[in-house]
Design an enzyme around this catalytic site. Sequence first.
Site, PDB file in Angstrom:
ATOM      1  N   ALA A 131       2.327  48.368  -0.095  1.00 56.00           N
ATOM      2  CA  ALA A 131       2.715  49.624  -0.741  1.00 56.00           C
ATOM      3  C   ALA A 131       4.072  50.120  -0.251  1.00 56.00           C
ATOM      4  CB  ALA A 131       1.654  50.688  -0.491  1.00 56.00           C
ATOM      5  N   GLU A 132       4.346  49.907   1.040  1.00 57.33           N
ATOM      6  CA  GLU A 132       5.564  50.443   1.633  1.00 57.33           C
ATOM      7  C   GLU A 132       6.806  49.599   1.342  1.00 57.33           C
ATOM      8  OE1 GLU A 132       6.184  53.191   3.090  1.00 57.33           O
ATOM      9  OE2 GLU A 132       4.220  54.033   3.576  1.00 57.33           O
ATOM     10  N   SER A 133       6.696  48.288   1.496  1.00 60.37           N
ATOM     11  CA  SER A 133       7.908  47.459   1.442  1.00 60.37           C
ATOM     12  C   SER A 133       7.773  46.176   0.645  1.00 60.37           C
ATOM     13  CB  SER A 133       8.333  47.097   2.864  1.00 60.37           C
ATOM     14  OG  SER A 133       7.393  46.200   3.445  1.00 60.37           O
ATOM     15  N   TYR A 172       0.330  57.785  -3.786  1.00 56.10           N
ATOM     16  CA  TYR A 172       0.326  56.782  -2.716  1.00 56.10           C
ATOM     17  C   TYR A 172      -1.087  56.477  -2.212  1.00 56.10           C
ATOM     18  CZ  TYR A 172       1.536  54.772   1.890  1.00 56.10           C
ATOM     19  OH  TYR A 172       1.642  53.971   3.000  1.00 56.10           O
TER      20      TYR A 172
END
Length: 206
Positions: free
Chosen positions: A103-105, A191
């Site tokens: 999800a982040e990167s 998120y």
Amino acid sequence: MFRKFSLLFAIAILTFSAFTWADLYGYVDEMGRAHISTAAIDARYKLFKRSAAVVENKKKVAAVEPKMPKVSHRTYKLYNKHIVKVAKRFAIDPALLHAVILAESRYNPGAISPRGAIGLMQLMPDTAARYNVSDALDPSENIRGGAQYLRDLLKLFDGDLELAIAAFNAGEGAVIRNGRKIPPYRETVAYVPKVMSFYRKYQERI
């Protein structure tokens, strides 16, 4: 002992009745305290209540869940060895670390956000400093710092996985100021279910 266990979980189910859309996992520690979560945070958590709503609407839920970005097996394997090692060290489900990283990167160790978040788990500079991450672009350090932060967030929010994930995105202060609920920020509101969806899918894979 069994009666005590049953009573504790009966109380817990009532307490968590708001989570009718999710399965419930939990365990009773050596002090007799019940720990409940909507996901198996670590090996101690066992499924004890499967939501009828989830079972009945499985296809509908799958249809609206965020689509997982494609990640090559080579990339997954490259970082999985670090993730498994760190997950064991901090008693965190490796599937959760994979979900946050995706999800982040999307497994980009050189990712830097406009706000200054760095690396695989997009650590902010102050968070990296708090956990003695000297080089946030180093995958092993980044994963270790992010895992420590997640572990501490889970402890802070009594094992509530959704609140820990929200805090990872918006900061623990924002969650606390909002009455220990998911802050009404557009990014955070999107998120949390995204990470939860990725987490469930990684649990099936790992």
